[in-house]
Design a protein around this motif. Sequence first.
Motif, short mmCIF file in Angstrom:
data_model
loop_
_atom_site.label_atom_id
_atom_site.label_comp_id
_atom_site.label_asym_id
_atom_site.label_seq_id
_atom_site.Cartn_x
_atom_site.Cartn_y
_atom_site.Cartn_z
N UNK A 166 60.26 119.08 6.81
CA UNK A 166 59.26 117.78 7.36
C UNK A 166 57.94 118.08 7.29
N UNK A 167 57.57 119.39 7.78
CA UNK A 167 56.18 119.76 7.71
C UNK A 167 55.60 119.83 6.37
N UNK A 168 56.34 120.37 5.34
CA UNK A 168 55.86 120.34 4.01
C UNK A 168 55.74 118.94 3.45
N UNK A 169 56.66 118.11 3.67
CA UNK A 169 56.56 116.71 3.22
C UNK A 169 55.11 116.09 3.84
N UNK A 220 53.14 115.38 10.61
CA UNK A 220 53.00 116.88 10.84
C UNK A 220 53.16 117.18 12.23
N UNK A 221 52.60 116.39 13.08
CA UNK A 221 52.68 116.57 14.58
C UNK A 221 53.96 116.39 15.04
N UNK A 222 54.57 115.48 14.63
CA UNK A 222 56.27 115.29 14.83
C UNK A 222 56.98 116.27 14.44
N UNK A 252 56.00 119.35 14.03
CA UNK A 252 55.75 120.52 15.06
C UNK A 252 56.69 120.48 16.38
N UNK A 253 56.65 119.09 16.77
CA UNK A 253 57.46 119.17 18.06
C UNK A 253 58.88 119.22 17.89
N UNK A 254 59.35 119.01 16.52
CA UNK A 254 60.79 119.12 16.06
C UNK A 254 61.22 120.66 16.17
N UNK A 255 60.06 121.35 15.74
CA UNK A 255 60.42 122.95 15.97
C UNK A 255 60.34 123.54 17.08
N UNK A 256 59.65 122.88 17.97
CA UNK A 256 59.58 122.98 19.39
C UNK A 256 60.71 122.98 19.90
N UNK A 257 61.46 121.88 19.63
CA UNK A 257 62.84 121.69 20.20
C UNK A 257 63.66 122.77 20.11
N UNK A 258 63.69 123.47 19.03
CA UNK A 258 64.26 124.54 18.63
C UNK A 258 64.15 125.68 19.40
#
Length: 59
Positions: free
Chosen positions: A1-4, A25-27, A29-35
């Motif tokens: 998602x970040x690459x896209x 891209x902000x979304x 980052x927050x998706x990665x932070x969920x992990x």
Amino acid sequence: MLAFSIYLIRVAKNKVQTIGGAYISISAIFLALIGVFHSGTQPHVFVSTYFSSSSSLEC
């Protein structure tokens, strides 16, 4: 998602498209932070809520 989202920013033809790519891209980052902040930790509530609300606005 970040690459896209980075791709969207690079091919953007105007400021609105650039802002849209940055928002995705902000979304991402927050998706990665969920992990990182798994369920049961205090920041998980904020991170998951922000991701859910921001991803629903993208549609």
